[in-house]
Design an enzyme around this catalytic site. Structure first.
Site, PDB file in Angstrom:
ATOM      1  N   CYS A   2       0.839  -1.190   0.000  1.00  0.00           N
ATOM      2  CA  CYS A   2       0.000   0.000   0.000  1.00  0.00           C
ATOM      3  C   CYS A   2       0.884   1.254   0.000  1.00  0.00           C
ATOM      4  CB  CYS A   2      -0.939   0.083   1.188  1.00  0.00           C
ATOM      5  SG  CYS A   2      -2.079  -1.293   1.286  1.00  0.00           S
ATOM      6  N   ARG A  27       3.813  -0.229  -4.865  1.00  0.00           N
ATOM      7  CA  ARG A  27       3.598  -0.762  -3.519  1.00  0.00           C
ATOM      8  C   ARG A  27       2.322  -1.595  -3.419  1.00  0.00           C
ATOM      9  NH1 ARG A  27       6.809   1.638   0.160  1.00  0.00           N
ATOM     10  NH2 ARG A  27       5.435   0.898   1.814  1.00  0.00           N
ATOM     11  N   TRP A  74      -2.645  -2.812  -1.666  1.00  0.00           N
ATOM     12  CA  TRP A  74      -2.336  -4.231  -1.826  1.00  0.00           C
ATOM     13  C   TRP A  74      -3.185  -4.920  -0.774  1.00  0.00           C
ATOM     14  CZ3 TRP A  74      -0.231  -8.376   0.934  1.00  0.00           C
ATOM     15  CH2 TRP A  74       0.181  -9.463   0.157  1.00  0.00           C
ATOM     16  N   ASN A 100      -1.539   2.320   5.565  1.00  0.00           N
ATOM     17  CA  ASN A 100      -0.663   1.259   5.076  1.00  0.00           C
ATOM     18  C   ASN A 100      -0.214   0.467   6.290  1.00  0.00           C
ATOM     19  OD1 ASN A 100       1.321  -0.345   3.888  1.00  0.00           O
ATOM     20  ND2 ASN A 100       2.880   1.242   4.102  1.00  0.00           N
ATOM     21  N   GLY A 101      -0.506  -0.847   6.295  1.00  0.00           N
ATOM     22  CA  GLY A 101      -0.113  -1.672   7.424  1.00  0.00           C
ATOM     23  C   GLY A 101      -1.259  -2.580   7.818  1.00  0.00           C
ATOM     24  N   GLU A 482      18.093 -17.264  -7.697  1.00  0.00           N
ATOM     25  CA  GLU A 482      17.619 -15.917  -8.028  1.00  0.00           C
ATOM     26  C   GLU A 482      17.012 -15.900  -9.435  1.00  0.00           C
ATOM     27  OE1 GLU A 482      16.776 -13.388  -6.672  1.00  0.00           O
ATOM     28  OE2 GLU A 482      16.865 -11.797  -8.160  1.00  0.00           O
ATOM     29  N   LYS A 486      13.169 -14.857 -10.288  1.00  0.00           N
ATOM     30  CA  LYS A 486      12.877 -13.754 -11.216  1.00  0.00           C
ATOM     31  C   LYS A 486      11.935 -14.227 -12.305  1.00  0.00           C
ATOM     32  CE  LYS A 486      13.977 -11.177  -9.661  1.00  0.00           C
ATOM     33  NZ  LYS A 486      14.417 -10.447  -8.556  1.00  0.00           N
ATOM     34  N   GLU A 489       8.274 -14.892 -10.875  1.00  0.00           N
ATOM     35  CA  GLU A 489       7.455 -13.729 -10.506  1.00  0.00           C
ATOM     36  C   GLU A 489       7.092 -12.869 -11.712  1.00  0.00           C
ATOM     37  OE1 GLU A 489       9.212 -10.761  -7.925  1.00  0.00           O
ATOM     38  OE2 GLU A 489      11.208 -11.313  -8.601  1.00  0.00           O
ATOM     39  N   HIS A 505      19.347 -37.258  -7.790  1.00  0.00           N
ATOM     40  CA  HIS A 505      18.728 -37.811  -6.583  1.00  0.00           C
ATOM     41  C   HIS A 505      17.209 -37.654  -6.601  1.00  0.00           C
ATOM     42  CE1 HIS A 505      22.638 -38.627  -4.907  1.00  0.00           C
ATOM     43  NE2 HIS A 505      23.016 -37.391  -5.239  1.00  0.00           N
ATOM     44  N   LYS A 604       5.831  -4.327  -3.843  1.00  0.00           N
ATOM     45  CA  LYS A 604       7.268  -4.096  -3.697  1.00  0.00           C
ATOM     46  C   LYS A 604       7.750  -4.283  -2.267  1.00  0.00           C
ATOM     47  CE  LYS A 604      11.226  -2.748  -5.340  1.00  0.00           C
ATOM     48  NZ  LYS A 604      11.906  -3.796  -6.111  1.00  0.00           N
TER      49      LYS A 604
HETATM   50  C1  F6R Z   1      11.895 -10.424  -5.819  1.00  0.00           C
HETATM   51  C2  F6R Z   1      11.738  -9.443  -4.779  1.00  0.00           C
HETATM   52  C3  F6R Z   1      11.424  -9.920  -3.412  1.00  0.00           C
HETATM   53  C4  F6R Z   1      12.188  -9.078  -2.367  1.00  0.00           C
HETATM   54  C5  F6R Z   1      11.734  -9.477  -0.952  1.00  0.00           C
HETATM   55  C6  F6R Z   1      12.497  -8.718   0.106  1.00  0.00           C
HETATM   56  O1  F6R Z   1      12.233  -9.831  -7.029  1.00  0.00           O
HETATM   57  O2  F6R Z   1      11.839  -8.267  -5.005  1.00  0.00           O
HETATM   58  O3  F6R Z   1      11.697 -11.268  -3.257  1.00  0.00           O
HETATM   59  O4  F6R Z   1      13.547  -9.291  -2.538  1.00  0.00           O
HETATM   60  O5  F6R Z   1      10.371  -9.228  -0.813  1.00  0.00           O
HETATM   61  O6  F6R Z   1      12.305  -7.345  -0.033  1.00  0.00           O
HETATM   62  P1  F6R Z   1      13.283  -6.318   0.665  1.00  0.00           P
HETATM   63  O7  F6R Z   1      14.603  -6.473   0.015  1.00  0.00           O
HETATM   64  O8  F6R Z   1      12.664  -4.982   0.422  1.00  0.00           O
HETATM   65  O9  F6R Z   1      13.326  -6.693   2.115  1.00  0.00           O
END
Ligand code: F6R
Length: 609
Positions: A2, A27, A74, A100-101, A482, A486, A489, A505, A604
């Protein structure tokens, strides 16, 4: 999750709120809304879906107000819908609130408001209780009513409040959710994040936990939980609004992939002295203190956790201290080996991820020294840490983390070298040689970006695959994790990352004709073994795309396609090998018609458990 924004001044609040929300949409993007104080009443406009719905409906109305609040959501409590969208209005229409929260005791408060004050709730949200609570306590003094309400609220929140009868005042409160104030000339702003207000001012106040801010158009007053006014220095934002704009790129994600050389440069050079030593403004661990540490914990979520996996290898190799890496959501419920001989490293782009923040607090309680690697200046994780390493990635707006990851890797390499010196595991000559290697990475990163067209073509040939596997050995597995995240998502393709030696295995049973396997083979000592693993999956019909360092051409005999990254020290290879992986996820998602900057179901900054 949010985004909140608020405006009070002489200009048209509608334009400023919509513009601010457009910078905060990363967000959350389930719904968006604004509340305006107009002609002695509060008008609310809110719509399910992207901000565009709100803008398309509201902008043609040519509304004009000088005070207002806005929200992009969100969803947590209640599905995305017009009704559940913020702002929320109190029963008589006196108070409008954005939040937000999460209000953890909202069910209890709701019951009390219904039983004692005959309140009828309109939405399923936790936020609506805040509006009603403030109204119940409002007797002409908005600040007092807000104080009385927040004393009843448990959980995490950044809220913005306006009242029908007090159209000259905007109030905001922060507890464990981000909140900043922008100072303008005859106008002031609140927002979850700096980009929302950068078109109007670079003078910012970072609001602390449990603080209440009262804004009029020409004054900002901050009060602590005891209702005492507190002073705050202005934080001058050094980057400009363009840094948070797409600048001609189709998406923030691709722009941010291209900003990685700069991120690496800034993260390294802003703490490098003329004689190639490191100078840390906010890290103050002496040799004696470091030698006391018998273990290091690295705790983070998602991509930041993946950076931690690489961090462990760098620290163990260069500083000789055992490192445990854990995901924050698990760490909090484990029995970690933490005491005053532990250095705890929290890694977070946003600095607001609740699991990471709570893990840090848990570790602190157990006696650990807390160092954080954070991108957002003044964020909660940074504030709760003893020592802070800021990654200078600049604002990361694309929901999928790209440049934050590579700058986190750079942070770990720098810290590993620094720790090596503190622990006498690295001599001066080696230290300076490593610094020279780090300096070359910016240039090699630029070179790696030229892989774009090859990756674009491969993506266009693969975007219909239902399953994609990533494998590697050693530090390459960390990058495989990673790469897989990527891809998942951004493209919504089912993908899986595995240590190549583990395939046989069990997982190799999934490999069949034309299964796409991406094999990372950048490590010299593991190269031959990777070639064997590629042969194993090829024998089961897999189509293999390999990533190798320039010069290792033998791999072309076994893989169907090879992407070459520039030669570099094996420990530093993740800084380069992740780039084709980021391009791959980006272009596959684009070919599938997905919203790359705002993938479904994500936000985010994840401020819920
Ligand atoms: C993936 C991504 C998330 C963040 C995770 C932690 O692309 O962005 O997996 O890495 O939510 O977020 P931060 O780094 O803000 O604690």
């Amino acid at each position: 999750m949010c985004g909140i924004v608020g405006y009070i001044g002489n200009k048209n609040a509608v334009d400023i709120l919509i513009d601010g929300l457009s910078k905060l949409e990363y967000r959350g993007y389930d719904s968006a809304g604004i509340a305006l104080c107009l002609d002695n009443k509060l008008d609310i406009y809110k719509y399910k879906g992207r901000l565009k719905n709100l803008a398309d409906n509201v902008l043609p109305m040519s509304l004009s107000a000088n005070i207002g609040i806005g929200h992009t959501r969100w969803a947590t409590h209640g599905e995305p819908s017009d009704i559940n969208a913020h702002p929320h209005l109190s029963q008589s229409g006196q108070i409008a609130v954005i939040h937000n929260g999460i209000i953890e005791n909202y069910a209890h408060l709701k019951e009390w408001l219904i039983d004692e004050h005959n309140i009828t709730f309109q939405s399923e949200t936790d936020t609506e209780v805040i509006a009603h609570l403030i109204e119940v306590f409002y007797e002409g003094d908005l600040l007092e009513a807000v104080y009385r309400a927040v004393r009843r609220m448990e959980g995490a929140y950044a809220i913005g409040v306006i009242a029908k009868d007090d159209p000259e005042t905007l109030i905001a409160v922060r507890k464990d959710s981000p909140l900043i104030v922008g100072i303008g000339e005859n106008e002031n702003f609140i927002a979850s994040d700096i980009p929302a207000i950068l078109n109007y001012t670079r003078d910012v106040l970072l609001i602390e936990n449990d603080e209440v801010v009262v804004l009029t158009k020409d004054k900002v007053q901050i009060y602590d939980s005891l209702e005492q006014e507190v002073e705050r220095d202005i934080y001058k934002v050094t980057w400009d609004a363009a840094a948070a704009e797409k600048e001609g790129y189709q998406h923030f994600t691709i722009k941010e992939i291209h900003e990685q050389p700069k991120g690496l440069h800034d993260t390294l050079h802003l703490r490098l002295t003329d004689n190639a030593n490191f100078k840390f403004k906010q890290i103050d661990i002496s040799k004696e203190q470091f030698k006391q540490f018998n273990r290091i914990y690295i705790v983070a979520c998602g991509t930041a956790y993946h950076a931690g996996l690489v961090g462990k290898r760098a620290i163990e190799k260069l500083a000789g201290v055992p490192v445990i890496v854990d995901v924050a959501s698990e760490f909090r419920y484990s029995d970690p080996f933490i005491d005053d001989k532990t250095l705890f490293i929290a890694v977070s782009q946003s600095g607001e991820t609740l699991d990471t923040l709570q893990s840090l607090r848990y570790a602190k309680k157990l006696g650990a020294r807390i160092l954080s690697i954070v991108n957002v200046v003044g964020s909660s994780v940074a504030r709760d840490s003893d020592d802070v390493f800021y990654t200078w990635a600049g604002p990361e707006i694309g929901v999928a983390s790209t440049k934050a990851y590579t700058t986190q890797l750079m942070a770990f390499y720098i810290l590993a070298l620094h720790f090596g010196r503190l622990n006498d595991t690295i001599n001066n000559e080696d230290f300076f040689a490593w610094v020279e290697k780090l300096k070359t990475m910016e240039e090699l990163c630029v070179e790696s970006l030229t892989i774009k067209e090859q990756m674009q073509r491969i993506s266009s040939e693969c975007f219909n695959n239902e399953n994609i596997f990533f494998m590697g050995r050693g530090i390459d597995v960390d990058v495989a994790f990673e790469a897989s995240l990527k891809l998942k998502e951004l493209s919504y393709i089912n993908s899986f990352a595995i240590a190549a030696g583990e395939l046989k295995h069990g997982t190799i049973a999934l490999i069949e004709e034309n299964t796409l396997v991406v094999a990372l083979a950048t490590q010299d000592t593991l190269y031959d073994k990777m070639v064997s693993n590629i042969r194993e999956v090829k024998a089961r019909g897999a189509y293999v795309v390999a990533i190798a360092q320039t010069g290792n051409t033998a791999i072309a005999d076994v893989a169907d396609e090879v992407l070459y990254i520039p030669k570099c020290d094996n420990l530093l290879a993740p800084l380069l090998s992740v780039i084709p992986m980021q391009y791959f996820a980006y272009y596959v998602a684009l070919d599938r018609g997905n919203d790359v900057d705002k993938p479904r179901n994500l936000a985010k900054s994840v401020t819920v458990e």
